[in-house]
Design an enzyme around this catalytic site. Structure first.
Site, PDB file in Angstrom:
ATOM      1  N   GLU A 100     -15.022  -0.199  52.359  1.00  0.00           N
ATOM      2  CA  GLU A 100     -15.918  -0.980  53.230  1.00  0.00           C
ATOM      3  C   GLU A 100     -15.165  -2.157  53.838  1.00  0.00           C
ATOM      4  O   GLU A 100     -15.508  -2.629  54.923  1.00  0.00           O
ATOM      5  CB  GLU A 100     -17.152  -1.440  52.433  1.00  0.00           C
ATOM      6  CG  GLU A 100     -18.111  -0.284  52.209  1.00  0.00           C
ATOM      7  CD  GLU A 100     -19.067  -0.473  51.047  1.00  0.00           C
ATOM      8  OE1 GLU A 100     -19.149  -1.575  50.481  1.00  0.00           O
ATOM      9  OE2 GLU A 100     -19.741   0.521  50.692  1.00  0.00           O
ATOM     10  N   GLY A 145     -22.343   5.753  48.865  1.00  0.00           N
ATOM     11  CA  GLY A 145     -23.678   5.317  49.280  1.00  0.00           C
ATOM     12  C   GLY A 145     -24.478   6.358  50.041  1.00  0.00           C
ATOM     13  O   GLY A 145     -25.480   6.032  50.668  1.00  0.00           O
ATOM     14  N   SER A 186     -21.420   7.874  45.075  1.00  0.00           N
ATOM     15  CA  SER A 186     -22.719   8.444  44.700  1.00  0.00           C
ATOM     16  C   SER A 186     -22.757   8.958  43.260  1.00  0.00           C
ATOM     17  O   SER A 186     -23.368   9.993  42.978  1.00  0.00           O
ATOM     18  CB  SER A 186     -23.130   9.536  45.698  1.00  0.00           C
ATOM     19  OG  SER A 186     -23.294   8.966  46.985  1.00  0.00           O
ATOM     20  N   GLU A 201     -12.134   7.199  46.074  1.00  0.00           N
ATOM     21  CA  GLU A 201     -13.491   7.182  46.611  1.00  0.00           C
ATOM     22  C   GLU A 201     -13.508   7.813  48.003  1.00  0.00           C
ATOM     23  O   GLU A 201     -13.187   7.144  49.000  1.00  0.00           O
ATOM     24  CB  GLU A 201     -13.985   5.739  46.740  1.00  0.00           C
ATOM     25  CG  GLU A 201     -13.975   4.969  45.439  1.00  0.00           C
ATOM     26  CD  GLU A 201     -14.956   3.802  45.501  1.00  0.00           C
ATOM     27  OE1 GLU A 201     -15.922   3.820  44.747  1.00  0.00           O
ATOM     28  OE2 GLU A 201     -14.754   2.898  46.327  1.00  0.00           O
ATOM     29  N   ASN A 208     -19.611  -2.137  40.998  1.00  0.00           N
ATOM     30  CA  ASN A 208     -19.374  -2.905  42.221  1.00  0.00           C
ATOM     31  C   ASN A 208     -20.741  -3.268  42.807  1.00  0.00           C
ATOM     32  O   ASN A 208     -21.385  -2.441  43.446  1.00  0.00           O
ATOM     33  CB  ASN A 208     -18.572  -2.036  43.201  1.00  0.00           C
ATOM     34  CG  ASN A 208     -18.378  -2.712  44.543  1.00  0.00           C
ATOM     35  OD1 ASN A 208     -18.618  -3.916  44.684  1.00  0.00           O
ATOM     36  ND2 ASN A 208     -17.936  -1.944  45.532  1.00  0.00           N
ATOM     37  N   TRP A 209     -21.146  -4.504  42.572  1.00  0.00           N
ATOM     38  CA  TRP A 209     -22.482  -4.923  43.033  1.00  0.00           C
ATOM     39  C   TRP A 209     -22.514  -5.140  44.546  1.00  0.00           C
ATOM     40  O   TRP A 209     -23.582  -5.337  45.121  1.00  0.00           O
ATOM     41  CB  TRP A 209     -22.901  -6.223  42.345  1.00  0.00           C
ATOM     42  CG  TRP A 209     -23.204  -6.096  40.888  1.00  0.00           C
ATOM     43  CD1 TRP A 209     -23.052  -4.992  40.087  1.00  0.00           C
ATOM     44  CD2 TRP A 209     -23.722  -7.137  40.046  1.00  0.00           C
ATOM     45  NE1 TRP A 209     -23.438  -5.288  38.806  1.00  0.00           N
ATOM     46  CE2 TRP A 209     -23.860  -6.588  38.747  1.00  0.00           C
ATOM     47  CE3 TRP A 209     -24.070  -8.472  40.251  1.00  0.00           C
ATOM     48  CZ2 TRP A 209     -24.338  -7.340  37.668  1.00  0.00           C
ATOM     49  CZ3 TRP A 209     -24.546  -9.213  39.181  1.00  0.00           C
ATOM     50  CH2 TRP A 209     -24.675  -8.640  37.906  1.00  0.00           C
ATOM     51  N   LYS A 210     -21.358  -5.192  45.168  1.00  0.00           N
ATOM     52  CA  LYS A 210     -21.267  -5.474  46.611  1.00  0.00           C
ATOM     53  C   LYS A 210     -22.021  -6.772  46.923  1.00  0.00           C
ATOM     54  O   LYS A 210     -21.964  -7.704  46.132  1.00  0.00           O
ATOM     55  CB  LYS A 210     -21.791  -4.299  47.434  1.00  0.00           C
ATOM     56  CG  LYS A 210     -21.188  -2.971  46.985  1.00  0.00           C
ATOM     57  CD  LYS A 210     -21.497  -1.842  47.922  1.00  0.00           C
ATOM     58  CE  LYS A 210     -20.994  -0.539  47.324  1.00  0.00           C
ATOM     59  NZ  LYS A 210     -21.044   0.567  48.244  1.00  0.00           N
ATOM     60  N   GLY A 215     -21.346   1.961  42.762  1.00  0.00           N
ATOM     61  CA  GLY A 215     -22.029   1.007  43.632  1.00  0.00           C
ATOM     62  C   GLY A 215     -23.511   0.969  43.309  1.00  0.00           C
ATOM     63  O   GLY A 215     -23.946   0.324  42.363  1.00  0.00           O
ATOM     64  N   GLY A 216     -24.317   1.693  44.091  1.00  0.00           N
ATOM     65  CA  GLY A 216     -25.776   1.645  43.992  1.00  0.00           C
ATOM     66  C   GLY A 216     -26.314   1.781  42.569  1.00  0.00           C
ATOM     67  O   GLY A 216     -27.198   1.023  42.150  1.00  0.00           O
ATOM     68  N   HIS A 257     -11.157  -1.878  48.966  1.00  0.00           N
ATOM     69  CA  HIS A 257     -12.378  -1.069  49.069  1.00  0.00           C
ATOM     70  C   HIS A 257     -12.545  -0.588  50.508  1.00  0.00           C
ATOM     71  O   HIS A 257     -12.287  -1.332  51.455  1.00  0.00           O
ATOM     72  CB  HIS A 257     -13.609  -1.871  48.628  1.00  0.00           C
ATOM     73  CG  HIS A 257     -14.802  -0.986  48.433  1.00  0.00           C
ATOM     74  ND1 HIS A 257     -15.552  -0.523  49.496  1.00  0.00           N
ATOM     75  CD2 HIS A 257     -15.346  -0.446  47.322  1.00  0.00           C
ATOM     76  CE1 HIS A 257     -16.513   0.272  49.020  1.00  0.00           C
ATOM     77  NE2 HIS A 257     -16.422   0.320  47.708  1.00  0.00           N
TER      78      HIS A 257
HETATM   79  C1  PEP Z   1     -18.600   2.029  45.988  1.00  0.00           C
HETATM   80  O1  PEP Z   1     -19.005   1.301  46.870  1.00  0.00           O
HETATM   81  O2  PEP Z   1     -17.496   1.811  45.470  1.00  0.00           O
HETATM   82  C2  PEP Z   1     -19.437   3.152  45.573  1.00  0.00           C
HETATM   83  C3  PEP Z   1     -18.882   4.101  44.877  1.00  0.00           C
HETATM   84  O3  PEP Z   1     -20.749   3.139  45.984  1.00  0.00           O
HETATM   85  P1  PEP Z   1     -21.904   4.196  45.569  1.00  0.00           P
HETATM   86  O4  PEP Z   1     -21.785   4.414  44.074  1.00  0.00           O
HETATM   87  O5  PEP Z   1     -23.189   3.526  45.948  1.00  0.00           O
HETATM   88  O6  PEP Z   1     -21.651   5.441  46.329  1.00  0.00           O
END
Ligand code: PEP
Length: 258
Positions: A97, A175, A216, A169, A9-11, A237-238, A95
Site C-alpha cells: 500500500e 483486503g 485475506s 503478499e 497490521n492494523w493499518k 490486515g483486516g 508494504h
Molecule cells: C495486509 O495489508 O498486509 C494484509 C494482508 O491485509 P488483509 O489481511 O486485510 O488482506
C-alpha cells in the site's frame, strides 16, 4: 525448526490510545495463552505507546508499520529507527500500500535502506514483497517477487538476513477476500523468496529466514497456509482487527502441532 510469526497490521485503524487499549485488553489473555507462535501487533504510531503499556510483561511484541531509514533530520511526518528502538521489536517495511502510492519514498533502494537501518537498531524488519494482478496474469510473479527480494537484501550478510522476516503478499489478495491458494503461495515463496536468498547467500541461510503469507488470511484459512513447508505464519490486515484474531493465532499453533 522456524518459529512461526503472526503479525497484525492494523493499518490506519484503532489509532486512538483509548480504542487500541480497549481492543488489546479484549484479546491479550487469549493471545498470551498461545505457545510456540511469535505474535506481533503493529498499531498506528499514535497508539504505539498506549499499546506498549498494555503489553508490558507479556510475550506479545510491538511493531511499527513503517519508518524512515535515517536517524533524524528534516523529514516532516516521518519516524526514525532510533525513535522505535527499545520499545518496538519489529517494523514493517515496503508494504504494497505504501509502494503503490509513494513510489519514490518506497523504492527498492529505500526499502533496502530501511531494512538495514532497522537491523542496526535491533529491530526486526518485516519486508513485504508481492506482485500485482497484471504481473500475476502475465506470469511475471517469480521475476517480480524475486527482484524485490534481491533488492531488499542487497549488501547484507547472512547473519543480517537471517534476522529478517519476509512477508509474501500478492497485492490482488490484500483486503479482497480472495486469498491465494496455499500451494501457489508456497511455490512462489520457495522459488521467488528462498530461491534468490539461497543464490545471494547460501541454502542454510535461505532456510533460516521466516517467510509469511499475507492477503485475506482469516481464522478459517490460516491453517492451510501454515501447513505448507515454506510458510511460517502470516501478516494479517483486516482479520487482526476483530477478537477472532485470537482464533487465527490459535489455528497457527494447532497447525504447527502445539
Ligand atoms: C495486509 O495489508 O498486509 C494484509 C494482508 O491485509 P488483509 O489481511 O486485510 O488482506
Amino acid at each position: 525448526m522456524r518459529v512461526p510469526v503472526v503479525a497484525a497490521n492494523w493499518k490506519m485503524n484503532l489509532g486512538t490510545g483509548h480504542e487500541a487499549v480497549e481492543f488489546v485488553r479484549s484479546i491479550r489473555r487469549g493471545l498470551q495463552a498461545v505457545e510456540g507462535v511469535e505474535i506481533v501487533l503493529c498499531p498506528p504510531y499514535t497508539a504505539l505507546s498506549a499499546v506498549a503499556e498494555v503489553l508490558g510483561g507479556s510475550h506479545i511484541a510491538l511493531g511499527a508499520q513503517d519508518m524512515h531509514w535515517e536517524e533524524k533530520g528534516a523529514h516532516t511526518g516521518d519516524i526514525s529507527p532510533a525513535m522505535l528502538a527499545g520499545w518496538c521489536r519489529h517494523v514493517i517495511v515496503g508494504h504494497s500500500e505504501r509502494r503503490a502510492t509513494r513510489s519514490e519514498a518506497e523504492s527498492d533502494v529505500a526499502i533496502n535502506r530501511k531494512a538495514k537501518a532497522a537491523l542496526a537498531h535491533d529491530l526486526v524488519p518485516i519486508v513485504c514483497v508481492g506482485e500485482n494482478v497484471e504481473q500475476n496474469d502475465a506470469g511475471q510473479t517469480e521475476t517480480v517477487v524475486g527482484g524485490q527480494v534481491s533488492a531488499a537484501f542487497a549488501g547484507m550478510d547472512a547473519a543480517q538476513v537471517s534476522r529478517c522476516v519476509v512477508a509474501y503478499e500478492p497485492i490482488w489478495a490484500i483486503g479482497t477476500g480472495k486469498a491465494a491458494s496455499p500451494a501457489e503461495a508456497n511455490r512462489t515463496i520457495n522459488l521467488a523468496v528462498r530461491g534468490p536468498l539461497a543464490q545471494a547467500f547460501d541454502e542454510p541461510t535461505a532456510q533460516r529466514v521466516r517467510v509469511l503469507y499475507g492477503g485475506s488470511v482469516n481464522a478459517a484459512n490460516i491453517g492451510s497456509f501454515v501447513e505448507m513447508p515454506d510458510i511460517d505464519g502470516a501478516l494479517v490486515g483486516g482479520a487482526s482487527l476483530t477478537p477472532d484474531f485470537v482464533k487465527l493465532v490459535e489455528a497457527v499453533a494447532k497447525a504447527r502441532g502445539k
